[in-house]
Design a protein around this motif. Structure first.
Motif, PDB file in Angstrom:
ATOM      1  N   ALA A  27     -30.197 -11.625 -10.311  1.00  0.00           N
ATOM      2  CA  ALA A  27     -30.314 -10.418  -9.843  1.00  0.00           C
ATOM      3  C   ALA A  27     -30.281  -9.853  -8.882  1.00  0.00           C
ATOM      4  N   LEU A  28     -29.980  -9.161  -7.799  1.00  0.00           N
ATOM      5  CA  LEU A  28     -30.006  -9.224  -6.849  1.00  0.00           C
ATOM      6  C   LEU A  28     -31.390  -7.841  -7.110  1.00  0.00           C
ATOM      7  N   GLY A  40     -30.016 -13.434  -5.914  1.00  0.00           N
ATOM      8  CA  GLY A  40     -29.434 -14.457  -6.759  1.00  0.00           C
ATOM      9  C   GLY A  40     -30.325 -14.687  -7.570  1.00  0.00           C
ATOM     10  N   ALA A  41     -31.568 -13.722  -7.922  1.00  0.00           N
ATOM     11  CA  ALA A  41     -33.363 -13.996  -8.389  1.00  0.00           C
ATOM     12  C   ALA A  41     -33.128 -15.016  -9.886  1.00  0.00           C
ATOM     13  N   ALA A  82     -32.096  -7.514 -17.965  1.00  0.00           N
ATOM     14  CA  ALA A  82     -32.434  -5.652 -17.180  1.00  0.00           C
ATOM     15  C   ALA A  82     -33.618  -5.474 -18.258  1.00  0.00           C
ATOM     16  N   VAL A  83     -32.902  -4.579 -19.607  1.00  0.00           N
ATOM     17  CA  VAL A  83     -33.949  -4.528 -20.134  1.00  0.00           C
ATOM     18  C   VAL A  83     -35.250  -5.231 -20.543  1.00  0.00           C
ATOM     19  N   GLN A  84     -35.167  -7.020 -20.371  1.00  0.00           N
ATOM     20  CA  GLN A  84     -36.577  -7.275 -20.091  1.00  0.00           C
ATOM     21  C   GLN A  84     -37.335  -7.109 -18.400  1.00  0.00           C
ATOM     22  N   PHE A  85     -36.228  -6.731 -17.602  1.00  0.00           N
ATOM     23  CA  PHE A  85     -37.160  -6.050 -16.675  1.00  0.00           C
ATOM     24  C   PHE A  85     -37.333  -5.114 -16.753  1.00  0.00           C
ATOM     25  N   VAL A  86     -36.796  -4.281 -17.310  1.00  0.00           N
ATOM     26  CA  VAL A  86     -37.342  -2.710 -17.116  1.00  0.00           C
ATOM     27  C   VAL A  86     -38.583  -2.268 -18.146  1.00  0.00           C
TER      28      VAL A  86
END
Length: 134
Positions: A27-28, A40-41, A82-86
């Motif tokens: 991720a950026l 690169g996270a 992305a879903v998990q992150f938000v």
């Protein structure tokens, strides 16, 4: 990309540099004002969500309203991460650019606590870039 507006050139250059960072796996992570915190996270989930997790989705196409899809139907690893992150990070949003060119914007609705996704968001960006006013 020749805008004729010299004040836009630094923004274009910064966006180009940021775009190159997205080629790295992972991720950026950046702030809304385009400050890059890391790239690169690998982001660890607080609690893993199931494939049946509901996502409210829409597309920027006339006549397409909101519908509910599951996490499993939304897309592959990028979309699911992305879903998990938000879901885990308050007041965050994610942008997923697929290799096929499709772009999805995701965030969590503060009122309903639902994850919402705008699929094919590149269509809205394209419209703004062609006919929009800067």
């Amino acid at each position: 990309r020749t805008s004729g507006n010299s004040w836009l050139e630094p923004l274009y250059e910064q966006c180009d540099r940021i775009a190159r960072l997205t080629a790295v796996d992972g991720a950026l992570v950046m702030t809304p004002d385009r400050f890059v915190k890391c790239f690169g996270a690998k982001i660890q989930a607080v609690t893993t969500i199931p494939g049946s997790f509901p996502i409210r989705t829409a597309e920027p196409i006339e006549g397409h309203g909101w519908k509910t899809e599951t996490l499993a139907d939304l897309g592959g690893t990028r979309h699911q991460s992305a879903v998990q992150f938000v879901r885990d990070q308050p007041d965050s949003f994610a942008i997923v650019a697929s290799q096929d060119g499709n772009v999805t914007f995701l965030t969590k609705d503060a009122c309903s606590d639902e994850v919402v996704a705008v699929r094919q968001a590149e269509l809205a960006l394209l419209y703004g870039g062609i006919g929009g006013v800067y």
